[in-house]
Motif scaffolding. Structure first.
Motif, PDB file in Angstrom:
ATOM      1  N   GLN A   1      65.188 -16.066 -42.369  1.00  0.00           N
ATOM      2  CA  GLN A   1      64.527 -17.163 -41.668  1.00  0.00           C
ATOM      3  C   GLN A   1      65.349 -17.657 -40.481  1.00  0.00           C
ATOM      4  OE1 GLN A   1      63.556 -20.399 -44.325  1.00  0.00           O
ATOM      5  NE2 GLN A   1      61.571 -20.657 -43.341  1.00  0.00           N
ATOM      6  N   ALA A   2      66.675 -17.539 -40.596  1.00  0.00           N
ATOM      7  CA  ALA A   2      67.558 -18.021 -39.531  1.00  0.00           C
ATOM      8  C   ALA A   2      67.815 -16.959 -38.452  1.00  0.00           C
ATOM      9  CB  ALA A   2      68.882 -18.477 -40.128  1.00  0.00           C
ATOM     10  N   GLY A   3      67.140 -15.815 -38.556  1.00  0.00           N
ATOM     11  CA  GLY A   3      67.314 -14.802 -37.517  1.00  0.00           C
ATOM     12  C   GLY A   3      67.784 -13.458 -38.025  1.00  0.00           C
ATOM     13  N   GLY A   4      68.078 -13.369 -39.302  1.00  0.00           N
ATOM     14  CA  GLY A   4      68.403 -12.077 -39.898  1.00  0.00           C
ATOM     15  C   GLY A   4      69.872 -11.736 -39.890  1.00  0.00           C
ATOM     16  N   PHE A   5      70.170 -10.538 -40.314  1.00  0.00           N
ATOM     17  CA  PHE A   5      71.554 -10.060 -40.443  1.00  0.00           C
ATOM     18  C   PHE A   5      72.060  -9.509 -39.115  1.00  0.00           C
ATOM     19  CE2 PHE A   5      70.284 -10.506 -44.770  1.00  0.00           C
ATOM     20  CZ  PHE A   5      71.451 -10.793 -45.452  1.00  0.00           C
ATOM     21  N   ALA A   6      73.380  -9.337 -39.021  1.00  0.00           N
ATOM     22  CA  ALA A   6      73.985  -8.842 -37.780  1.00  0.00           C
ATOM     23  C   ALA A   6      73.756  -7.352 -37.611  1.00  0.00           C
ATOM     24  CB  ALA A   6      75.483  -9.149 -37.785  1.00  0.00           C
TER      25      ALA A   6
END
Ligand code: CA
Ligand code: CA
Length: 264
Positions: A155-160
């Motif tokens: 939800q916060a933009g995903g993994f790196a």
């Protein structure tokens, strides 16, 4: 007229309450790629960008044991197959490198509990091979301060990084790259935004199938707001623009900004 004025004041009071309730602080997190280990090895997973600072401690699990004494005491609670191990599901390095070191894997039914001998305002992990139901919970004594799951990361933009080393299914924490779902990896920094949100116990758990793989846990003691991500902590003014865009001191390490092949 008097009534109207009174009603107006009441409305203002309500707004003030809404304002302050809505701005309550909490534990929050930032996602980065992390950096290579302090000795420069790239097959040890990702380490915290803060790990070279003297007031940060790192547990790398490389001796195959859970620490059971000292600053952070780990225990496995329940019945299951959770363990320190080395295999293909180890969290990858800052540029997606394979991690050949030992790491902590947690499976449903057997949680890892970390008891701290003091309060923390920062705890960070190399989170790898993400599955639905990977859950971190932060406690003050027995009181839950906050929990985070794989879905919160999405939800916060995903993994790196979405790693081809970790093929997976269409579920939380994974991303479709060409025709295959790859599982998320990254360095996740949890930190307190106020003294109300410090913690002294952490529980790592897995709900449902799959494991929760992490390495290179990083700890920072503190009884107030964690200030490591404040812009004033960054020594290079030239990076100010980048900090405004991304936030965080991880821009210190430009060499680690090389995009991994499947980095989001
Ligand atoms: Ca390790
Ligand atoms: Ca997993």
């Amino acid at each position: 007229m008097l009534f109207k004025k009174s009603a107006f004041i009441t409305t203002l009071s309500t707004l003030a309450i809404l304002c302050c309730a809505g701005s309550a602080h909490a534990i929050t997190f930032k996602m980065t790629t992390g950096i290579a280990s302090p000795d420069g090895k790239t097959d040890q997973g990702a380490w915290s960008e803060f790990s070279g600072l003297s007031d940060f401690k790192t547990v790398d699990f490389n001796n195959g044991q859970l620490p059971t004494s000292g600053f952070a005491k780990y225990s496995l609670v329940g019945n299951g197959s959770s363990s320190v191990r080395a295999d293909m599901w180890a969290p990858v390095g800052p540029n997606g490198e394979k991690n050949t070191s030992k790491y902590l894997a947690i499976f449903e039914g057997q949680n890892a509990v970390i008891e701290l001998d003091d309060y923390l305002n920062y705890f960070a992990i190399n989170w790898g091979a993400a599955h639905s139901g990977n859950i971190y919970s932060f406690y003050n004594g027995d009181t839950l301060v906050k929990s985070f799951s794989t879905a919160d990361i999405d939800q916060a933009g995903g993994f790196a990084i979405y790693s081809p080393l970790h093929p997976g299914n269409n579920e939380a924490g994974a991303k479709l790259v060409n025709t295959q779902y790859y599982q998320g990896n990254g360095y996740v920094h949890f930190y307190s935004e106020s003294s109300n949100d410090i913690f002294n116990k952490i529980v790592i758990s897995q709900v449902g199938g799959g494991g929760f793989e992490t390495d290179n846990h990083s700890f920072h003691k503190g009884t107030g707001r964690f200030t490591g991500f404040d812009p004033k902590s960054v020594p290079e003014p030239s990076t100010a623009l980048g900090i405004m865009a991304v936030g965080g001191i991880f821009l210190w390490k430009r060499k680690n900004q090389k995009a991994a092949q499947y980095r989001q």
